[in-house]
Design a protein around this motif. Structure first.
Motif, PDB file in Angstrom:
ATOM      1  N   LEU A  93      26.591  43.819   9.164  1.00  0.00           N
ATOM      2  CA  LEU A  93      27.621  42.956   8.605  1.00  0.00           C
ATOM      3  C   LEU A  93      28.801  43.778   8.117  1.00  0.00           C
ATOM      4  O   LEU A  93      28.622  44.817   7.482  1.00  0.00           O
ATOM      5  CB  LEU A  93      27.045  42.151   7.425  1.00  0.00           C
ATOM      6  CG  LEU A  93      28.002  41.235   6.674  1.00  0.00           C
ATOM      7  CD1 LEU A  93      28.565  40.153   7.588  1.00  0.00           C
ATOM      8  CD2 LEU A  93      27.287  40.607   5.487  1.00  0.00           C
ATOM      9  N   SER A  94      29.990  43.294   8.414  1.00  0.00           N
ATOM     10  CA  SER A  94      31.220  43.891   7.914  1.00  0.00           C
ATOM     11  C   SER A  94      32.027  42.779   7.243  1.00  0.00           C
ATOM     12  O   SER A  94      32.312  41.757   7.875  1.00  0.00           O
ATOM     13  CB  SER A  94      32.027  44.496   9.068  1.00  0.00           C
ATOM     14  OG  SER A  94      33.314  44.876   8.627  1.00  0.00           O
ATOM     15  N   VAL A  95      32.362  42.978   5.961  1.00  0.00           N
ATOM     16  CA  VAL A  95      33.208  42.038   5.233  1.00  0.00           C
ATOM     17  C   VAL A  95      34.328  42.856   4.611  1.00  0.00           C
ATOM     18  O   VAL A  95      34.074  43.721   3.772  1.00  0.00           O
ATOM     19  CB  VAL A  95      32.425  41.280   4.134  1.00  0.00           C
ATOM     20  CG1 VAL A  95      33.339  40.293   3.420  1.00  0.00           C
ATOM     21  CG2 VAL A  95      31.201  40.578   4.708  1.00  0.00           C
ATOM     22  N   THR A  96      35.569  42.609   5.047  1.00  0.00           N
ATOM     23  CA  THR A  96      36.697  43.405   4.581  1.00  0.00           C
ATOM     24  C   THR A  96      37.827  42.515   4.071  1.00  0.00           C
ATOM     25  O   THR A  96      37.983  41.367   4.510  1.00  0.00           O
ATOM     26  CB  THR A  96      37.251  44.318   5.699  1.00  0.00           C
ATOM     27  OG1 THR A  96      37.639  43.511   6.807  1.00  0.00           O
ATOM     28  CG2 THR A  96      36.224  45.323   6.150  1.00  0.00           C
ATOM     29  N   VAL A  97      38.613  43.078   3.171  1.00  0.00           N
ATOM     30  CA  VAL A  97      39.803  42.390   2.685  1.00  0.00           C
ATOM     31  C   VAL A  97      40.833  42.396   3.809  1.00  0.00           C
ATOM     32  O   VAL A  97      41.100  43.445   4.411  1.00  0.00           O
ATOM     33  CB  VAL A  97      40.377  43.085   1.433  1.00  0.00           C
ATOM     34  CG1 VAL A  97      41.703  42.461   1.013  1.00  0.00           C
ATOM     35  CG2 VAL A  97      39.371  43.051   0.282  1.00  0.00           C
ATOM     36  N   VAL A  98      41.394  41.238   4.113  1.00  0.00           N
ATOM     37  CA  VAL A  98      42.454  41.152   5.117  1.00  0.00           C
ATOM     38  C   VAL A  98      43.668  41.916   4.571  1.00  0.00           C
ATOM     39  O   VAL A  98      44.093  41.678   3.439  1.00  0.00           O
ATOM     40  CB  VAL A  98      42.811  39.680   5.419  1.00  0.00           C
ATOM     41  CG1 VAL A  98      44.018  39.600   6.346  1.00  0.00           C
ATOM     42  CG2 VAL A  98      41.608  38.955   6.024  1.00  0.00           C
ATOM     43  N   PRO A  99      44.214  42.860   5.345  1.00  0.00           N
ATOM     44  CA  PRO A  99      45.340  43.662   4.857  1.00  0.00           C
ATOM     45  C   PRO A  99      46.506  42.800   4.365  1.00  0.00           C
ATOM     46  O   PRO A  99      46.856  41.799   4.996  1.00  0.00           O
ATOM     47  CB  PRO A  99      45.753  44.489   6.079  1.00  0.00           C
ATOM     48  CG  PRO A  99      44.508  44.574   6.907  1.00  0.00           C
ATOM     49  CD  PRO A  99      43.818  43.257   6.703  1.00  0.00           C
ATOM     50  N   ASP A 100      47.054  43.183   3.224  1.00  0.00           N
ATOM     51  CA  ASP A 100      48.221  42.539   2.627  1.00  0.00           C
ATOM     52  C   ASP A 100      48.008  41.072   2.271  1.00  0.00           C
ATOM     53  O   ASP A 100      48.971  40.316   2.149  1.00  0.00           O
ATOM     54  CB  ASP A 100      49.452  42.693   3.538  1.00  0.00           C
ATOM     55  CG  ASP A 100      49.792  44.152   3.783  1.00  0.00           C
ATOM     56  OD1 ASP A 100      49.779  44.935   2.808  1.00  0.00           O
ATOM     57  OD2 ASP A 100      50.043  44.521   4.945  1.00  0.00           O
ATOM     58  N   SER A 101      46.750  40.662   2.059  1.00  0.00           N
ATOM     59  CA  SER A 101      46.478  39.266   1.702  1.00  0.00           C
ATOM     60  C   SER A 101      46.455  39.034   0.195  1.00  0.00           C
ATOM     61  O   SER A 101      46.449  37.893  -0.248  1.00  0.00           O
ATOM     62  CB  SER A 101      45.149  38.801   2.320  1.00  0.00           C
ATOM     63  OG  SER A 101      44.046  39.521   1.758  1.00  0.00           O
TER      64      SER A 101
END
Length: 135
Positions: A93-101
């Motif tokens: 699983l990969s959960v990342t913050v969307v850039p510049d969100s």
């Protein structure tokens, strides 16, 4: 400097109707409704697409969610992007913050989240993130 936030969260998954004209093997759609507790006091809404395979324990999903609340005392919103696969029971699983969100006091937020589902279904998160100093 990387910081860490952790705590439990509650999630409600609601099946959504297939898109008009979708074939039987189309991905399933679910609405996400979450409540984060602990270092991240927030709510989120999102959508998930998932596919199961004929092989037991193999599947994949993608999801996007918009999180709104307070992260260790700083308020705002941000988006998370999920990509998960299960290969014969072995999860990745990969959960990342969307850039510049990030918005508000969370502008400039970057990071990734690990989700743990314990026996009995209890969900917890471990969020490794960076955030510029408050102005």
């Amino acid at each position: 400097m990387t910081k860490r936030a952790s705590g439990p969260f509650d999630v409600k998954l609601t099946p959504m109707a297939p898109e008009a004209g979708a074939v039987e093997a189309a991905p399933g759609r679910m609405a996400l409704d979450k409540r984060y507790h602990g270092d991240l006091e927030a709510t989120s809404q999102g959508q998930m697409l998932a596919v199961r395979t004929p092989v037991e324990g193999s599947a994949g999903y993608v999801a996007l969610e918009r999180v709104s609340g307070t992260l260790q005392g700083r308020s705002g919103t941000f988006a998370l992007q999920h990509s998960g696969t299960m290969t014969r029971g072995a999860p990745r699983l990969s959960v990342t913050v969307v850039p510049d969100s990030g918005t508000g006091e969370l502008t400039g937020l970057t990071g990734s989240m690990n989700i743990v589902i314990e026996a009995g279904g209890k969900h917890t998160y471990d969020f490794q993130y960076t955030l510029p100093d408050a102005p």
